[in-house]
Design a protein around this motif. Sequence first.
Motif, PDB file in Angstrom:
ATOM      1  N   LYS A  83       4.118  18.979 -26.703  1.00 35.79           N
ATOM      2  CA  LYS A  83       3.990  18.259 -25.444  1.00 35.79           C
ATOM      3  C   LYS A  83       2.531  18.112 -25.040  1.00 35.79           C
ATOM      4  CE  LYS A  83       8.334  19.780 -23.358  1.00 35.79           C
ATOM      5  NZ  LYS A  83       8.971  20.804 -24.204  1.00 35.79           N
ATOM      6  N   HIS A 117       8.972  30.765 -20.788  1.00 35.58           N
ATOM      7  CA  HIS A 117       7.944  31.539 -21.485  1.00 35.58           C
ATOM      8  C   HIS A 117       7.226  32.553 -20.616  1.00 35.58           C
ATOM      9  CE1 HIS A 117       8.357  28.878 -24.916  1.00 35.58           C
ATOM     10  NE2 HIS A 117       8.165  27.830 -24.142  1.00 35.58           N
ATOM     11  N   LYS A 120      -0.701  34.271 -20.360  1.00 33.70           N
ATOM     12  CA  LYS A 120      -0.709  33.675 -19.026  1.00 33.70           C
ATOM     13  C   LYS A 120      -1.018  34.796 -18.049  1.00 33.70           C
ATOM     14  CE  LYS A 120       2.787  30.785 -17.257  1.00 33.70           C
ATOM     15  NZ  LYS A 120       4.059  30.045 -17.456  1.00 33.70           N
TER      16      LYS A 120
HETATM   17  N1  FAQ Z   1       3.917  19.175 -18.459  1.00 30.79           N
HETATM   18  O1  FAQ Z   1       8.173  28.251 -19.743  1.00 30.79           O
HETATM   19  P1  FAQ Z   1       7.277  27.289 -19.086  1.00 30.79           P
HETATM   20  C1  FAQ Z   1      -5.973  19.265 -18.186  1.00 30.79           C
HETATM   21  C2  FAQ Z   1       6.931  22.767 -20.526  1.00 30.79           C
HETATM   22  S1  FAQ Z   1      -5.014  20.438 -17.384  1.00 30.79           S
HETATM   23  C3  FAQ Z   1       4.540  19.176 -19.649  1.00 30.79           C
HETATM   24  O2  FAQ Z   1       6.876  27.580 -17.683  1.00 30.79           O
HETATM   25  P2  FAQ Z   1       4.574  27.807 -20.018  1.00 30.79           P
HETATM   26  C4  FAQ Z   1      -7.360  18.992 -17.666  1.00 30.79           C
HETATM   27  C5  FAQ Z   1       6.431  23.949 -21.333  1.00 30.79           C
HETATM   28  O3  FAQ Z   1       5.465  23.535 -22.286  1.00 30.79           O
HETATM   29  C6  FAQ Z   1      -3.353  20.312 -18.036  1.00 30.79           C
HETATM   30  N2  FAQ Z   1       5.277  20.218 -20.087  1.00 30.79           N
HETATM   31  O4  FAQ Z   1       5.968  27.050 -20.011  1.00 30.79           O
HETATM   32  C7  FAQ Z   1      -7.599  17.572 -17.388  1.00 30.79           C
HETATM   33  C8  FAQ Z   1       7.723  24.452 -21.934  1.00 30.79           C
HETATM   34  O5  FAQ Z   1       8.125  23.604 -23.009  1.00 30.79           O
HETATM   35  P3  FAQ Z   1       7.939  24.041 -24.588  1.00 30.79           P
HETATM   36  C9  FAQ Z   1      -3.118  21.167 -19.216  1.00 30.79           C
HETATM   37  C10 FAQ Z   1       5.371  21.298 -19.285  1.00 30.79           C
HETATM   38  O6  FAQ Z   1       3.825  27.346 -21.195  1.00 30.79           O
HETATM   39  C11 FAQ Z   1      -7.705  17.145 -16.087  1.00 30.79           C
HETATM   40  C12 FAQ Z   1       8.722  24.203 -20.805  1.00 30.79           C
HETATM   41  O7  FAQ Z   1       8.167  23.180 -20.003  1.00 30.79           O
HETATM   42  N3  FAQ Z   1      -3.286  22.564 -18.903  1.00 30.79           N
HETATM   43  O8  FAQ Z   1      -5.479  18.733 -19.105  1.00 30.79           O
HETATM   44  C13 FAQ Z   1       4.728  21.354 -18.043  1.00 30.79           C
HETATM   45  O9  FAQ Z   1       4.769  29.271 -19.843  1.00 30.79           O
HETATM   46  C14 FAQ Z   1      -7.938  15.808 -15.781  1.00 30.79           C
HETATM   47  C15 FAQ Z   1       9.015  25.447 -19.970  1.00 30.79           C
HETATM   48  O10 FAQ Z   1       7.899  25.811 -19.116  1.00 30.79           O
HETATM   49  C16 FAQ Z   1      -2.744  23.533 -19.634  1.00 30.79           C
HETATM   50  O11 FAQ Z   1      -2.059  23.286 -20.604  1.00 30.79           O
HETATM   51  C17 FAQ Z   1       3.989  20.240 -17.634  1.00 30.79           C
HETATM   52  N4  FAQ Z   1       3.361  20.194 -16.447  1.00 30.79           N
HETATM   53  O12 FAQ Z   1       3.851  27.287 -18.682  1.00 30.79           O
HETATM   54  C18 FAQ Z   1      -7.756  16.629 -18.399  1.00 30.79           C
HETATM   55  C19 FAQ Z   1      -3.056  24.947 -19.224  1.00 30.79           C
HETATM   56  N5  FAQ Z   1       5.019  22.546 -17.481  1.00 30.79           N
HETATM   57  O13 FAQ Z   1       6.445  24.253 -24.822  1.00 30.79           O
HETATM   58  C20 FAQ Z   1      -7.991  15.300 -18.103  1.00 30.79           C
HETATM   59  C21 FAQ Z   1      -2.496  25.981 -20.159  1.00 30.79           C
HETATM   60  C22 FAQ Z   1       5.822  23.202 -18.337  1.00 30.79           C
HETATM   61  O14 FAQ Z   1       8.709  25.307 -24.789  1.00 30.79           O
HETATM   62  C23 FAQ Z   1      -8.096  14.889 -16.783  1.00 30.79           C
HETATM   63  N6  FAQ Z   1      -1.056  26.009 -20.130  1.00 30.79           N
HETATM   64  N7  FAQ Z   1       6.044  22.436 -19.409  1.00 30.79           N
HETATM   65  O15 FAQ Z   1       8.452  22.863 -25.366  1.00 30.79           O
HETATM   66  C24 FAQ Z   1      -0.334  26.733 -19.248  1.00 30.79           C
HETATM   67  O16 FAQ Z   1      -0.870  27.427 -18.399  1.00 30.79           O
HETATM   68  C25 FAQ Z   1       1.162  26.730 -19.374  1.00 30.79           C
HETATM   69  O17 FAQ Z   1       1.477  26.243 -20.650  1.00 30.79           O
HETATM   70  C26 FAQ Z   1       1.893  25.916 -18.271  1.00 30.79           C
HETATM   71  C27 FAQ Z   1       3.411  25.958 -18.566  1.00 30.79           C
HETATM   72  C28 FAQ Z   1       1.643  26.535 -16.916  1.00 30.79           C
HETATM   73  C29 FAQ Z   1       1.454  24.462 -18.281  1.00 30.79           C
END
Ligand code: FAQ
Length: 311
Positions: free
Chosen positions: A105, A206, A216
């Motif tokens: 994703k 997760h 996290k």
């Molecule tokens: N969109 O169990 P959880 C940027 C999925 S900032 C899509 O809670 P997790 C800067 C999740 O993958 C944005 N999918 O998951 C910028 C899981 O599916 P999976 C990026 C989402 O990982 C600014 C399922 O839902 N930042 O780009 C979303 O513990 C301006 C279950 O969810 C990061 O990636 C969503 N919103 O928590 C660039 C930060 N939310 O993988 C350009 C690091 C959830 O099993 C311009 N990531 N899902 O198929 C994180 O902190 C975590 O991965 C979360 C999700 C908080 C995003």
Amino acid sequence: QMDPDERAFQERINAGGKIEPKDWMPDGYRKNLIRQIGQHAHSEIVGQLPEGNWITRAPTLERKAILLAKVQDEAGHGLYLYCAAETLGITRDEMFEALHEGRMKYSSIFNYPTLTWADMGAVGWLVDGAAIMNQVPLQRTSYGPYARAMVRICKEESFHQRQGFDIMMKMCNGTDAQKKMAQDALNRMWFPSLMMFGPSDENSVHSEQSMAWKIKMNSNDELRQKFVDQTAPQAEYLGLTIPDETLKWNDKKGGYDFAEPDWNEFFDVLKGNGPCNQERLQTRKTAWEDGAWVRDGMLAHAAKKRAMKVA
Ligand code: FAQ
């Protein structure tokens, strides 16, 4: 009964130690990190598209230069994050393939369109604001390469957030039409920004394991609350109204009460049905295909050089 290696690993994490690429790690830790870092990297790359849309139409030369620099920074963030994921034993090509095939994703927020110049303000203010809220704690994440990548990324994201807020200030102090555009951008971006933190804690598959491993540092709902608490006074300062009639300071909890986003919409966007999902993915696939001749040329050049060395 926990395996002794796993116990030692968990104790090291509990004590605040960092895990480095060559250290032993449980398979699940490796997989979960590849998932999160890889999706984070993809978000940075796909995240260039909504703002890239406005580079040619920025209102002044200065705004154009700033936006260009910001979008370039996002490319850089994607590249550090792909490198961090590669230290876990996946290749960049494998991650691209997974993205293109829909097995990986990227953040839901980038599936919404950017319709006016005010959206550049709202994206910087809200989307980068939400990104920082999530990423500042990740500087202390247990995996060394990810934590170190976050340090520089967070510095750049703060600049991005400030430039977005600056656009909003200019528009809110401008003509009525400009202020209306700013309000409209906030109306459209507010709930999608709240969705960036992921599903509610009870639906987050997760979180529990990721928090135990310090992949996290905070739960989705914790960070969403902090984001609302930070952003509501900023909206007030701008003279804008957050599109949530239930938004209200709650003295007892020391934070705002606010409405949840429409989670059906969120899961629908994750399934590929958001307003721009198809367009975004197609743009990435086309860029990959159009770049094939460059990759082929570089590989052919490397092979030729190797052959010359042998000869
Ligand atoms: N969109 O169990 P959880 C940027 C999925 S900032 C899509 O809670 P997790 C800067 C999740 O993958 C944005 N999918 O998951 C910028 C899981 O599916 P999976 C990026 C989402 O990982 C600014 C399922 O839902 N930042 O780009 C979303 O513990 C301006 C279950 O969810 C990061 O990636 C969503 N919103 O928590 C660039 C930060 N939310 O993988 C350009 C690091 C959830 O099993 C311009 N990531 N899902 O198929 C994180 O902190 C975590 O991965 C979360 C999700 C908080 C995003």
